[in-house]
Write a protein that holds these residues in place. Structure first.
Motif, mmCIF file in Angstrom:
data_model
loop_
_atom_site.group_PDB
_atom_site.id
_atom_site.type_symbol
_atom_site.label_atom_id
_atom_site.label_comp_id
_atom_site.label_asym_id
_atom_site.label_seq_id
_atom_site.Cartn_x
_atom_site.Cartn_y
_atom_site.Cartn_z
ATOM 1 N N LEU A 156 0.821 -1.212 0.000
ATOM 2 C CA LEU A 156 0.000 0.000 0.000
ATOM 3 C C LEU A 156 0.856 1.262 0.000
ATOM 4 O O LEU A 156 0.524 2.236 -0.682
ATOM 5 N N ILE A 157 1.960 1.245 0.747
ATOM 6 C CA ILE A 157 2.803 2.436 0.748
ATOM 7 C C ILE A 157 3.519 2.571 -0.590
ATOM 8 O O ILE A 157 3.875 3.677 -0.998
ATOM 9 N N SER A 158 3.722 1.451 -1.311
ATOM 10 C CA SER A 158 4.340 1.548 -2.642
ATOM 11 C C SER A 158 3.401 2.252 -3.623
ATOM 12 O O SER A 158 3.851 3.003 -4.499
ATOM 13 N N ILE A 159 2.095 2.022 -3.464
ATOM 14 C CA ILE A 159 1.123 2.759 -4.279
ATOM 15 C C ILE A 159 1.188 4.244 -3.939
ATOM 16 O O ILE A 159 1.156 5.118 -4.818
ATOM 17 N N GLU A 160 1.302 4.538 -2.641
ATOM 18 C CA GLU A 160 1.449 5.928 -2.209
ATOM 19 C C GLU A 160 2.737 6.531 -2.782
ATOM 20 O O GLU A 160 2.777 7.721 -3.137
ATOM 21 N N LEU A 161 3.791 5.711 -2.873
ATOM 22 C CA LEU A 161 5.058 6.188 -3.434
ATOM 23 C C LEU A 161 4.893 6.599 -4.891
ATOM 24 O O LEU A 161 5.346 7.679 -5.308
ATOM 25 N N VAL A 162 4.250 5.742 -5.680
ATOM 26 C CA VAL A 162 4.001 6.055 -7.087
ATOM 27 C C VAL A 162 3.173 7.335 -7.198
ATOM 28 O O VAL A 162 3.457 8.212 -8.028
ATOM 29 N N PRO A 361 1.391 7.027 8.406
ATOM 30 C CA PRO A 361 0.225 6.580 9.182
ATOM 31 C C PRO A 361 -0.935 6.033 8.367
ATOM 32 O O PRO A 361 -1.474 4.966 8.691
ATOM 33 N N MET A 362 -1.366 6.734 7.297
ATOM 34 C CA MET A 362 -2.607 6.336 6.628
ATOM 35 C C MET A 362 -2.542 4.970 5.946
ATOM 36 O O MET A 362 -3.412 4.113 6.181
ATOM 37 N N PRO A 363 -1.555 4.682 5.079
ATOM 38 C CA PRO A 363 -1.523 3.345 4.486
ATOM 39 C C PRO A 363 -1.312 2.250 5.519
ATOM 40 O O PRO A 363 -1.813 1.126 5.356
ATOM 41 N N THR A 364 -0.582 2.551 6.596
ATOM 42 C CA THR A 364 -0.354 1.541 7.633
ATOM 43 C C THR A 364 -1.638 1.253 8.398
ATOM 44 O O THR A 364 -1.935 0.099 8.725
ATOM 45 N N LEU A 369 -6.402 -2.315 9.252
ATOM 46 C CA LEU A 369 -7.842 -2.546 9.134
ATOM 47 C C LEU A 369 -8.152 -3.677 8.159
ATOM 48 O O LEU A 369 -9.070 -4.471 8.385
ATOM 49 N N SER A 370 -7.390 -3.765 7.058
ATOM 50 C CA SER A 370 -7.651 -4.826 6.079
ATOM 51 C C SER A 370 -7.397 -6.201 6.662
ATOM 52 O O SER A 370 -7.977 -7.198 6.214
ATOM 53 N N LYS A 371 -6.537 -6.270 7.673
ATOM 54 C CA LYS A 371 -6.264 -7.546 8.326
ATOM 55 C C LYS A 371 -7.404 -7.974 9.249
ATOM 56 O O LYS A 371 -7.400 -9.089 9.770
ATOM 57 N N GLN A 372 -8.359 -7.071 9.442
ATOM 58 C CA GLN A 372 -9.483 -7.358 10.322
ATOM 59 C C GLN A 372 -10.706 -7.894 9.572
ATOM 60 O O GLN A 372 -11.653 -8.348 10.208
ATOM 61 N N VAL A 373 -10.710 -7.786 8.235
ATOM 62 C CA VAL A 373 -11.903 -8.169 7.482
ATOM 63 C C VAL A 373 -11.546 -9.126 6.355
ATOM 64 O O VAL A 373 -10.391 -9.246 5.953
ATOM 65 N N LYS A 374 -12.552 -9.797 5.823
ATOM 66 C CA LYS A 374 -12.356 -10.692 4.697
ATOM 67 C C LYS A 374 -12.139 -9.900 3.414
ATOM 68 O O LYS A 374 -12.514 -8.741 3.301
ATOM 69 N N GLY A 375 -11.546 -10.560 2.423
ATOM 70 C CA GLY A 375 -11.248 -9.893 1.165
ATOM 71 C C GLY A 375 -12.474 -9.341 0.482
ATOM 72 O O GLY A 375 -12.402 -8.339 -0.233
ATOM 73 N N SER A 376 -13.627 -9.956 0.680
ATOM 74 C CA SER A 376 -14.850 -9.496 0.034
ATOM 75 C C SER A 376 -15.374 -8.200 0.635
ATOM 76 O O SER A 376 -16.346 -7.633 0.136
ATOM 77 N N SER A 377 -14.727 -7.725 1.720
ATOM 78 C CA SER A 377 -15.198 -6.504 2.379
ATOM 79 C C SER A 377 -14.171 -5.383 2.351
ATOM 80 O O SER A 377 -14.348 -4.371 3.021
ATOM 81 N N TYR A 378 -13.091 -5.539 1.595
ATOM 82 C CA TYR A 378 -12.074 -4.502 1.544
ATOM 83 C C TYR A 378 -12.660 -3.166 1.095
ATOM 84 O O TYR A 378 -12.365 -2.111 1.656
ATOM 85 N N GLY A 379 -13.457 -3.188 0.030
ATOM 86 C CA GLY A 379 -14.025 -1.951 -0.483
ATOM 87 C C GLY A 379 -14.856 -1.231 0.559
ATOM 88 O O GLY A 379 -14.758 -0.010 0.717
#
Length: 448
Positions: A156-162, A361-364, A369-379
């Motif tokens: 995620l931070i690599s996306i922020e880097l780009v 802070p934000m991407p981390t 938070l993404s580690k708390q939910v299933k992949g079908s709920s990321y959005g």
């Protein structure tokens, strides 16, 4: 990732386009509200005229920002649900249409000499298509769906880097392009025209080139960070959770989720409040920046994306996620405190240099938070976070603006001190999360 095209070309082109637009909009607004050269009774002195211009510009930016933040609220949530259920392109492509149309309206404002307040309507159009809330949540959801949980913070931070590198390049170029193709009655026409063209490219790439996995499933995680991936045909939502390098299971920790939201919202208010004031701050005396200096200043802000990426890359090898978040918040708070006392251009860059880890802070937090939910709920989880930011920003933006206007004469940097205080307060819930997860680890929330 052999089965999926990269999202990076969209992120790069869209951010360069956004950097061009931001410089163009600010310069157009500054020129239209240039009351210092008018015959208005408000301009009996240079100082009085400068203050009146500052009030007009900051009011415009406040209203524009509030519309841009509030209108996308329901459309963005609706698009996020569609993205989770049907196709992850939806929350990316639809906002790009809004971006393109709103930038096209600025081009018409320049060419046809329409009143600058027409841009409030452009902000409505931008918002009805989901705005940045939908676009960035869609990008983060797509990146999360295609990453291993043990390396998600890096992804995620690599996306922020780009994003940051593109913003840096776009900001540096924007001032030069503005001045190179300057036409007195049509200032910024080339800059905004290129911005519109780049959004057309982004939309075309997203629709016809970008491939995404089927939604509703997350790639199964195998040993050594490998994944089972058949472009959405493999994987399970029932994989064990990885958090800070350890597998956990059991009842979810709702308190930690709420604390993560609280810390993220406080920090976002701190950052957005300061960044809302910064454009007005740099065009007033004693800095009195022009187009090129505005571009350089924006570029300095985007360098932070690079240093934050390097920070995550290094710190993630030896520090916990919550510790990295605290380092980022301290970095921003220190830099913005120095910004309050900036009187020379070189002091501005010193303050920005102290912000070198402010994007950590934000991407981390999104990764946690993404580690708390299933992949079908990321959005859904990302759009809920983004909408929380929107509500908080819309509520606090006029407060920051009015405080700035009230303190403009005696201490224009007061809002930056307020921002510093909020960033310190944001550390408190993160410290609590670090203590709780240090004892119990992370567990996954159900998808509903």
């Amino acid at each position: 990732m052999s089965c999926i095209e990269f999202i990076e070309p969209v992120v790069v082109a869209a951010q360069v386009a956004s950097a061009f637009y931001d410089t163009g909009l600010l310069m157009v607004v500054k020129e239209r509200y240039n009351v210092t050269s008018s015959n208005s009774s408000l301009t009996n002195s240079t100082d009085h005229g400068d203050n009146a211009q500052q009030t007009a510009v900051s009011d415009f930016l406040m209203i524009y920002g509030m519309i841009s933040g509030f209108v996308p609220f329901l459309p963005a949530f609706f698009l996020a649900r569609l993205g989770d259920k049907r196709n992850r392109k939806i929350p990316i492509c639809v906002p790009l249409v809004g971006y393109m149309l709103s930038r096209l309206m600025l081009l018409l404002v320049i060419l046809l000499q329409w009143p600058v307040k027409v841009m409030f309507g452009a902000a409505v159009v931008y918002g009805l298509f989901g705005g940045f809330s939908s676009y960035w949540a869609g990008v983060m959801a797509l990146a999360s769906a295609r990453s291993d949980e043990t390396r998600r913070s890096i992804r995620l931070i690599s996306i922020e880097l780009v994003y940051g590198i593109a913003g840096f390049i776009g900001s540096i170029a924007s001032g030069h392009i503005f001045n190179m193709f300057y036409v007195s009655q049509h200032q910024g026409v080339m800059l905004v025209g290129i911005s519109v063209f780049l959004y057309i490219f982004c939309l075309s790439y997203s629709i016809f080139v970008l491939k995404v996995p089927k939604t509703g499933r997350a790639p199964a995680i195998l040993p050594h960070g490998q994944t089972v991936d058949n472009c959405g045909t493999g994987g399970s939502d029932n994989e064990p959770t990885v958090a800070d390098g350890s597998l956990t299971s059991g009842t979810f920790d709702l308190i930690s989720v709420v604390l993560l939201f609280a810390g993220a919202i406080l920090y976002d208010v701190s950052v957005s409040g300061a960044m809302d004031i910064l454009p007005s701050f740099v065009i007033k005396e004693p800095l009195s920046w022009g187009a090129e200096q505005i571009g350089y200043g924006n570029a300095a802000g985007f360098v932070i994306f690079i240093t934050s990426f390097l920070g995550v890359y290094v710190f993630s090898k030896c520090l916990r996620d919550t510790t990295m978040i605290i380092i980022g918040m301290v970095s921003f708070g220190t830099g913005i405190l120095v910004m309050a006392f900036v009187r020379k251009t070189y002091m501005f860059y010193i303050a920005r240099a102290l912000n070198l880890f402010a994007l950590i802070p934000m991407p981390t937090i999104r990764s946690l938070l993404s580690k708390q939910v299933k992949g079908s709920s990321y959005g859904k989880i990302f759009i809920l976070l983004q909408m929380s930011f929107t509500i908080a920003s819309v509520a606090t933006s006029p407060i920051f603006t009015k405080i700035y206007q009230a303190t403009l004469v005696w201490f224009a940097g007061f809002c930056f001190i307020l921002s510093c205080i909020l960033s310190v307060l944001a550390i408190i819930p993160i410290v609590i999360v670090g203590y709780r997860t240090g004892r119990h680890g992370y567990t996954r929330l159900p998808s509903n």
